[in-house]
Every structure is written in C-alpha cells, then in structure tokens.
Design a protein around this motif. Sequence first.
Motif, short mmCIF file in Angstrom:
data_model
loop_
_atom_site.label_atom_id
_atom_site.label_comp_id
_atom_site.label_asym_id
_atom_site.label_seq_id
_atom_site.Cartn_x
_atom_site.Cartn_y
_atom_site.Cartn_z
N PHE A 1 56.74 -35.17 22.71
CA PHE A 1 58.19 -34.93 22.43
C PHE A 1 57.23 -34.72 20.95
CE2 PHE A 1 58.65 -38.89 24.89
CZ PHE A 1 59.39 -38.18 26.21
N ALA A 2 56.83 -33.14 20.82
CA ALA A 2 56.53 -32.38 19.52
C ALA A 2 56.74 -33.63 18.60
CB ALA A 2 57.79 -31.52 19.37
N THR A 3 55.73 -34.98 18.63
CA THR A 3 55.86 -35.26 17.58
C THR A 3 54.14 -35.12 16.35
OG1 THR A 3 53.52 -36.85 19.25
CG2 THR A 3 56.16 -37.66 18.87
N GLU A 4 54.58 -35.86 15.29
CA GLU A 4 52.93 -35.17 13.91
C GLU A 4 52.37 -36.41 13.73
OE1 GLU A 4 55.21 -33.93 10.87
OE2 GLU A 4 56.28 -32.68 11.83
N ARG A 5 51.19 -36.42 14.72
CA ARG A 5 50.04 -37.08 14.82
C ARG A 5 49.79 -37.27 13.22
NH1 ARG A 5 44.93 -38.22 17.90
NH2 ARG A 5 46.23 -37.33 20.39
N ALA A 6 49.28 -38.80 12.83
CA ALA A 6 48.85 -38.47 11.33
C ALA A 6 48.38 -39.84 11.09
CB ALA A 6 50.18 -38.60 10.24
N THR A 7 47.36 -40.04 10.28
CA THR A 7 46.35 -41.36 10.05
C THR A 7 46.75 -42.19 8.66
OG1 THR A 7 43.76 -39.67 10.34
CG2 THR A 7 43.94 -42.24 9.22
N ILE A 8 46.86 -43.61 9.87
CA ILE A 8 47.64 -44.20 9.22
C ILE A 8 46.75 -45.11 8.50
CG2 ILE A 8 49.29 -46.65 9.17
CD1 ILE A 8 50.91 -45.55 11.23
N THR A 9 45.59 -45.20 7.39
CA THR A 9 45.29 -46.45 6.30
C THR A 9 45.47 -47.41 6.17
OG1 THR A 9 44.60 -44.13 6.10
CG2 THR A 9 43.85 -45.99 4.95
N SER A 10 45.03 -47.92 5.91
CA SER A 10 45.16 -49.85 5.34
C SER A 10 44.05 -50.26 4.98
CB SER A 10 46.06 -50.84 6.51
OG SER A 10 45.02 -50.85 7.73
N PHE A 11 44.21 -51.16 3.89
CA PHE A 11 43.28 -51.30 3.07
C PHE A 11 43.49 -53.29 3.43
CE2 PHE A 11 43.80 -47.56 1.18
CZ PHE A 11 42.76 -46.92 1.63
N ARG A 12 42.46 -54.34 2.83
CA ARG A 12 42.61 -55.52 3.15
C ARG A 12 42.08 -56.10 1.64
NH1 ARG A 12 42.40 -60.13 8.01
NH2 ARG A 12 41.74 -61.93 6.87
N TYR A 13 42.56 -56.94 0.68
CA TYR A 13 41.68 -57.80 0.31
C TYR A 13 41.91 -59.11 0.59
CZ TYR A 13 40.73 -59.46 -4.28
OH TYR A 13 39.31 -60.60 -4.90
N ASP A 14 39.69 -59.73 0.39
CA ASP A 14 39.96 -60.94 0.99
C ASP A 14 38.99 -61.71 -0.44
OD1 ASP A 14 40.86 -61.16 3.68
OD2 ASP A 14 39.36 -60.40 4.58
N PRO A 15 39.81 -62.51 -1.44
CA PRO A 15 39.04 -62.81 -2.26
C PRO A 15 38.38 -63.72 -2.54
CG PRO A 15 41.83 -63.22 -2.35
CD PRO A 15 41.41 -62.66 -0.59
N PRO A 16 37.54 -63.51 -3.07
CA PRO A 16 35.78 -64.26 -2.80
C PRO A 16 35.84 -65.86 -2.27
CG PRO A 16 35.51 -62.98 -4.46
CD PRO A 16 37.03 -62.71 -4.55
N ASN A 17 37.02 -66.53 -2.92
CA ASN A 17 37.64 -68.06 -2.39
C ASN A 17 38.59 -67.91 -1.56
OD1 ASN A 17 35.63 -68.63 -4.12
ND2 ASN A 17 36.52 -68.46 -5.69
N SER A 18 38.72 -67.24 -0.85
CA SER A 18 39.63 -67.20 0.07
C SER A 18 39.36 -68.54 1.48
CB SER A 18 40.13 -65.67 1.03
OG SER A 18 39.19 -65.71 1.78
N ASP A 19 40.40 -69.02 1.76
CA ASP A 19 40.22 -70.07 2.78
C ASP A 19 41.34 -69.36 3.91
OD1 ASP A 19 40.17 -71.90 4.32
OD2 ASP A 19 42.06 -73.05 3.69
N ASP A 20 39.83 -68.82 5.05
CA ASP A 20 39.92 -68.47 6.52
C ASP A 20 41.45 -69.24 7.47
OD1 ASP A 20 38.85 -65.81 6.09
OD2 ASP A 20 36.77 -66.67 7.05
N THR A 21 40.90 -70.55 6.47
CA THR A 21 41.42 -71.58 8.21
C THR A 21 42.65 -70.89 7.74
OG1 THR A 21 40.04 -73.31 7.40
CG2 THR A 21 42.07 -73.88 8.43
N ALA A 22 43.16 -70.60 6.47
CA ALA A 22 45.06 -70.51 6.56
C ALA A 22 44.87 -69.72 6.80
CB ALA A 22 45.35 -70.55 4.96
N VAL A 23 44.30 -67.74 7.26
CA VAL A 23 44.79 -67.59 7.71
C VAL A 23 44.69 -67.42 9.66
CG1 VAL A 23 43.53 -64.77 8.19
CG2 VAL A 23 43.42 -65.07 5.94
N SER A 24 44.17 -68.15 9.76
CA SER A 24 43.94 -68.36 11.30
C SER A 24 45.33 -68.80 11.61
CB SER A 24 42.45 -68.66 11.85
OG SER A 24 42.60 -70.20 11.26
N THR A 25 45.67 -69.92 11.03
CA THR A 25 46.38 -71.37 11.00
C THR A 25 47.95 -70.41 11.14
OG1 THR A 25 45.53 -73.08 9.78
CG2 THR A 25 47.34 -73.42 9.86
N GLY A 26 48.30 -69.15 9.98
CA GLY A 26 49.36 -68.82 10.28
C GLY A 26 49.64 -67.64 11.09
#
Length: 102
Positions: free
Chosen positions: A44-69
């Motif tokens: 369909f004559a699309t234009e391919r582009a790269t999507i870049t994303s960043f994620r910051y996990d603070p040193p004291n972050s709680d992975d339990t909250a992420v998995s629960t969410g």
Amino acid sequence: LTARPNDSLVWAGMLLGNELGLSRFDFGQSDLDQEGLLRYKEKFATERATITSFRYDPPNSDDTAVSTGGSYLTELTELLIGPDVSDDLYRQAGALLYRNFC
C-alpha cells in the motif's frame, strides 16, 4: 465479492479517511520478524520507519508492581473482549482507561 477481503477493508478505510479529510493511514507498529505482515503493508506504498523507545527502571523499582499491573491489564482485556459486552460498557471502560494511558 472479493478474493482479498483484507485489501478491500483497507481500501474502504482509506476512502473513508479521504472523505473525512484525513491525509495519512497509519498501519501501526510491526516487529521486524513479521515479514509477511511487513510485505502486506508495503503493497500500500507505506513508508517503513524505525520506532525507538526507551525505558528507565530506577534502581529501587519494584518489579512486583509492574507484573501486577500487567496481570490486571490482561484480566481486564479478557473481560472486555467477550461477545456479550455492550457498546456502552466499551465506551465507559475506554473513557476510564484513556486518561491513565495518554
């Protein structure tokens, strides 16, 4: 009747978008290992582009909250995709969730 219903749906969406004054049709993100999907979009004559994303996990972050969410979101999705869910409930859930994700 068409031999390529997906193409017909995309074309109808493009025509509707044009009628509404829209100038772009976004096929959305695809992973690089989805070669068939990428080829489909490219016809369909699309234009391919790269999507870049960043994620910051603070040193004291709680992975339990992420998995629960993530677990809650999975359960909520299962509730909302049932065939007996009313359009009104979809609208209400969308309004409630939208303000939390945007």
